[in-house]
Design a protein around this motif. Structure first.
Motif, PDB file in Angstrom:
ATOM      1  N   ARG A 192     -39.413  -4.103 -28.484  1.00  0.00           N
ATOM      2  CA  ARG A 192     -39.624  -5.504 -28.784  1.00  0.00           C
ATOM      3  C   ARG A 192     -40.811  -5.513 -29.831  1.00  0.00           C
ATOM      4  O   ARG A 192     -41.012  -6.396 -30.599  1.00  0.00           O
ATOM      5  N   ALA A 193     -41.954  -4.895 -29.529  1.00  0.00           N
ATOM      6  CA  ALA A 193     -43.291  -4.864 -30.004  1.00  0.00           C
ATOM      7  C   ALA A 193     -43.131  -4.261 -31.236  1.00  0.00           C
ATOM      8  O   ALA A 193     -43.621  -4.771 -32.387  1.00  0.00           O
ATOM      9  N   GLY A 194     -42.103  -3.243 -31.210  1.00  0.00           N
ATOM     10  CA  GLY A 194     -41.854  -2.477 -32.519  1.00  0.00           C
ATOM     11  C   GLY A 194     -41.200  -3.491 -33.613  1.00  0.00           C
ATOM     12  O   GLY A 194     -41.309  -3.415 -35.070  1.00  0.00           O
ATOM     13  N   MET A 195     -40.127  -3.777 -33.078  1.00  0.00           N
ATOM     14  CA  MET A 195     -39.531  -5.085 -34.010  1.00  0.00           C
ATOM     15  C   MET A 195     -40.608  -6.143 -34.610  1.00  0.00           C
ATOM     16  O   MET A 195     -40.245  -6.562 -35.727  1.00  0.00           O
ATOM     17  N   LEU A 196     -41.265  -6.785 -33.641  1.00  0.00           N
ATOM     18  CA  LEU A 196     -42.052  -7.626 -34.240  1.00  0.00           C
ATOM     19  C   LEU A 196     -43.040  -6.907 -35.274  1.00  0.00           C
ATOM     20  O   LEU A 196     -43.420  -7.639 -36.356  1.00  0.00           O
ATOM     21  N   LEU A 197     -43.422  -5.889 -35.139  1.00  0.00           N
ATOM     22  CA  LEU A 197     -44.472  -5.271 -36.325  1.00  0.00           C
ATOM     23  C   LEU A 197     -43.575  -4.866 -37.530  1.00  0.00           C
ATOM     24  O   LEU A 197     -44.238  -4.929 -38.391  1.00  0.00           O
ATOM     25  N   ALA A 198     -42.653  -4.511 -37.212  1.00  0.00           N
ATOM     26  CA  ALA A 198     -41.589  -4.293 -38.743  1.00  0.00           C
ATOM     27  C   ALA A 198     -41.150  -5.668 -39.326  1.00  0.00           C
ATOM     28  O   ALA A 198     -41.450  -5.788 -40.202  1.00  0.00           O
TER      29      ALA A 198
END
Length: 154
Positions: free
Chosen positions: A21-27
């Motif tokens: 979830r954090a990774g998708m937000l960062l992307a």
């Protein structure tokens, strides 16, 4: 973006807790700050296989895969053949020395590529990988990262 709260917490959750979830937000945040000229291929900062096993994944590779899907640009893979000390505790000079001979690529590469990483601190990692990319045929190498540390904090 600067590597400060709340970005710092998102990066930490993504990197050390494997939070997709954090990774998708960062992307998504990266896509809102997309460079005007991306080149013709993306190249993730590689991680030594042992480090990737310890962490469970390579966060730069994960981000690059998401960005490749969203931009339609192909993803080139590099290798990290040197198990170097963690960059987090090193100063600028130590970081440069730590990365000497760490990366390899098989060319030829497109003329213009964009490196993908999560955080840029001193630029030592990007510079080391860019030098190898230029030796493999790239004429222009740009860097696209989630955040950079504030000047004076590296």
């Amino acid at each position: 973006m600067l590597y400060q709260s709340p970005i710092k917490e998102l990066v930490h959750d993504f990197k050390f807790n494997a939070s997709s979830r954090a990774g998708m937000l960062l992307a998504e945040l990266m896509l809102t700050k997309m460079p005007s000229q991306l080149g013709t291929a993306l190249l993730a900062v590689p991680m030594h296989p042992q480090r990737a096993r310890e962490r469970g994944f390579n966060q730069a590779q994960w981000l690059a895969e998401q960005l490749s899907r969203r931009t339609g640009l192909p993803l080139i893979r590099a290798k990290c053949q040197k198990l170097a000390a963690s960059q987090r505790t090193l100063n600028r000079r130590e970081r440069v020395a730590n990365l000497h001979g760490a990366f390899s690529l098989t060319g030829p590469l497109p003329a213009h590529i964009t490196l993908i990483d999560d955080v840029v601190t001193t630029g030592a990692t990007g510079n080391a990988l860019a030098a190898v990319a230029r030796q493999s045929g790239a004429e222009r190498v740009d860097m696209w990262a989630v955040a950079r540390t504030p000047l004076g904090n590296n």
